[in-house]
Enzyme design. Structure first.
Site, short mmCIF file in Angstrom:
data_model
loop_
_atom_site.label_atom_id
_atom_site.label_comp_id
_atom_site.label_asym_id
_atom_site.label_seq_id
_atom_site.Cartn_x
_atom_site.Cartn_y
_atom_site.Cartn_z
N CYS A 48 -3.50 8.09 7.40
CA CYS A 48 -4.11 6.76 7.37
C CYS A 48 -3.22 5.78 8.14
O CYS A 48 -2.06 6.06 8.41
CB CYS A 48 -4.23 6.25 5.94
SG CYS A 48 -5.31 7.24 4.90
N THR A 104 0.86 -1.18 0.00
CA THR A 104 0.00 0.00 0.00
C THR A 104 0.89 1.23 0.00
O THR A 104 1.92 1.27 0.66
CB THR A 104 -1.02 -0.02 1.16
OG1 THR A 104 -2.08 0.88 0.83
CG2 THR A 104 -0.43 0.39 2.50
N HIS A 140 -5.61 -0.79 4.86
CA HIS A 140 -5.27 0.64 4.74
C HIS A 140 -6.52 1.43 5.12
O HIS A 140 -7.38 1.69 4.28
CB HIS A 140 -4.82 0.93 3.30
CG HIS A 140 -4.42 2.36 3.05
ND1 HIS A 140 -3.54 2.70 2.04
CD2 HIS A 140 -4.76 3.53 3.64
CE1 HIS A 140 -3.37 4.02 2.03
NE2 HIS A 140 -4.12 4.54 2.98
#
Lengths: 178, 283
Positions: A47, A41, A64
């Site tokens: 995040c 990711t 994620h």
């Protein structure tokens, strides 16, 4: 005169096959048992990225998540559970169990949750995401194997499904193992 | 080093065409009349052909092809035309890879597009929406344009110093750029826009996007500041020090927003990502 050619120590004649990248988008999750692949990711800012890996079953997952709490929009949480920590985290564990992973064997690593220089604490998303993950893991009696959270840099995360290694990359720096 | 010295050294920067400059001038003066806009765009053959090409692309699914700009306005509307013109004008500069910041090709473009979208979302929602959506969009799109110039001056050695500086607690990317180069990407961006004779309104938005002036009233920089922070949290956040940015609580308050609104905005911005990501720069 004779010259002896000796190969360097640990010389490898065959280059390793490059890993296949299985890309996890923002607000998404992937679980897999494909040992020739890695879950990736890109650019986690505020995040959070959570990886789980069962070294026996060779099953791994990468989440994620963007926001801490699905209460902000329950319809959205039903459609896209992986956007939120509170709905995404359990869903990832269940996906790993479905592939043969066992809770007791899962190795859990955690990164992300970058913060701005935010004296007045107006953008607390990164901090709140980290609190949400830590709280949820603690409530479920799950221990973290490694973590790197906060800071002011975005992170790219890779989980190698062959061995569970988690690699982090920060722009402008060499990648390193978490 | 001064901002204009760095700009003078930067070669191959795509300068916006005279049509773009007069179009933005008209929008800033709020005297943009529909026919005049069409006239200005029609005079620029490169931009006109890009607009017609985009209109006739499969996404709009038109039965008969569009052949003139006034038809195009009817079909896809003013704001879409404005976005196409801005893409044609600034996409070439904003989509480049910026090795000085470790930013890959298209990465800054994606962040710029998302910031532009968020600027429009906020300007439409807040009661303080005194900023024209087209200007808001443009300000968001070009806020980081100075990074293109700064990146060229960031040699590996300077980049190393910059990274060491931002690792110190409380040190912003902007302050680090100043310490290393004597100027920062906001100042260089503003200087570039002034050189291109773009309106003062836009120059203000770019110059102060990290230190917005929100009193006595909302300015473009207030909007761009908040939209930039939201875009970092809702999309990709490319390059060195992307979170080493000082936040300004007064800007958030001036826009009539609260903490809960910010999380909702991040979610709404995320929803536009798929649409935004589809808009790659094709040169």
């Amino acid at each position: 005169m004779s010259i002896t050619l000796t190969p360097p120590p640990n010389h490898r004649w065959v280059a390793p096959t490059p890993k296949k990248n299985l890309i996890v988008g923002m607000g998404d999750m992937l679980a897999s048992n494909d040992v020739s692949s890695q879950l990736v990711t890109y650019s986690l800012g505020s995040c959070v990225g959570i990886t789980i890996y069962d070294p026996v079953a060779k099953v791994g997952g990468l989440l994620h998540a963007m926001l801490p709490d699905s209460a902000i929009n329950l319809d959205r949480a039903a459609a896209r559970p992986y956007m939120f920590v509170d709905t995404g985290l359990p869903a990832m564990f269940h996906a790993a169990y479905a592939l043969g992973g066992a809770k007791a064997r899962l190795v859990i690593k955690f990164c992300g949750g970058a913060q701005f220089l935010d004296d007045k604490k107006i953008f607390r998303i990164g901090e709140r995401n980290v609190e949400a993950v830590m709280g949820m893991l603690a409530r479920n009696g799950v221990r973290l194997a490694a973590s790197e959270t906060g800071g002011h840099a975005s992170r790219t995360v890779r989980l190698d499904l062959a061995n569970g290694n988690v690699t982090l990359e920060i722009p402008g720096k060499q990648s390193y193992l978490l | 080093m001064k901002a204009d010295e760095l700009i003078a050294k930067a070669k191959n920067l795509q300068v916006p065409s005279p049509a773009v400059v007069s179009l933005l001038g008209m929008l800033a003066e709020e005297e943009a009349d529909n026919e005049e806009i069409i006239q200005v765009i029609t005079r620029d053959s490169v931009i006109s052909s890009k607009i017609l090409g985009s209109c006739n692309a499969a996404v709009y699914g038109l039965a008969t092809p569009v052949t003139s700009i006034d038809q195009a306005v009817l079909y896809i509307g003013h704001s879409e035309i404005h976005r196409l013109v801005m893409t044609a004008a600034f996409g070439g500069v904003l989509n480049q890879a910026l090795p000085g910041y470790a930013i890959g090709e298209q990465e800054l473009w994606q962040h710029s597009l998302l910031t532009a979208h968020v600027c429009v979302i906020i300007s439409e929602r807040t009661p303080h929406g005194v900023i024209d959506p087209a200007i808001a969009y443009t300000g968001g799109l070009i806020h980081d344009i100075g990074k293109n110039v700064i990146s060229r001056a960031l040699t590996p050695e300077f980049q190393g110093t910059l990274m060491e500086l931002i690792e110190q607690p409380g040190h912003s990317l902007l302050a680090a750029e100043r310490a290393v180069l004597g100027t920062d990407h906001a100042e260089v961006g503003a200087c570039l826009l002034r050189k291109w004779r773009l309106p003062e309104l836009l120059i203000e938005g770019v110059a102060h996007h990290h230190k917005p002036a929100s009193r006595p009233n909302v300015k473009l920089s207030t909007l761009v500041h908040v939209a930039d922070l939201i875009a970092h949290q809702a999309g990709n956040s490319p390059g060195i020090g992307s979170y080493a940015a000082q936040t300004d609580a007064a800007a958030v308050t001036a826009l009539g927003l609260e903490a809960a609104d910010l999380e909702k905005l991040v979610m709404d911005a995320y929803d536009t990502l798929a649409e935004v990501a589809g808009k790659r720069v094709v040169s």
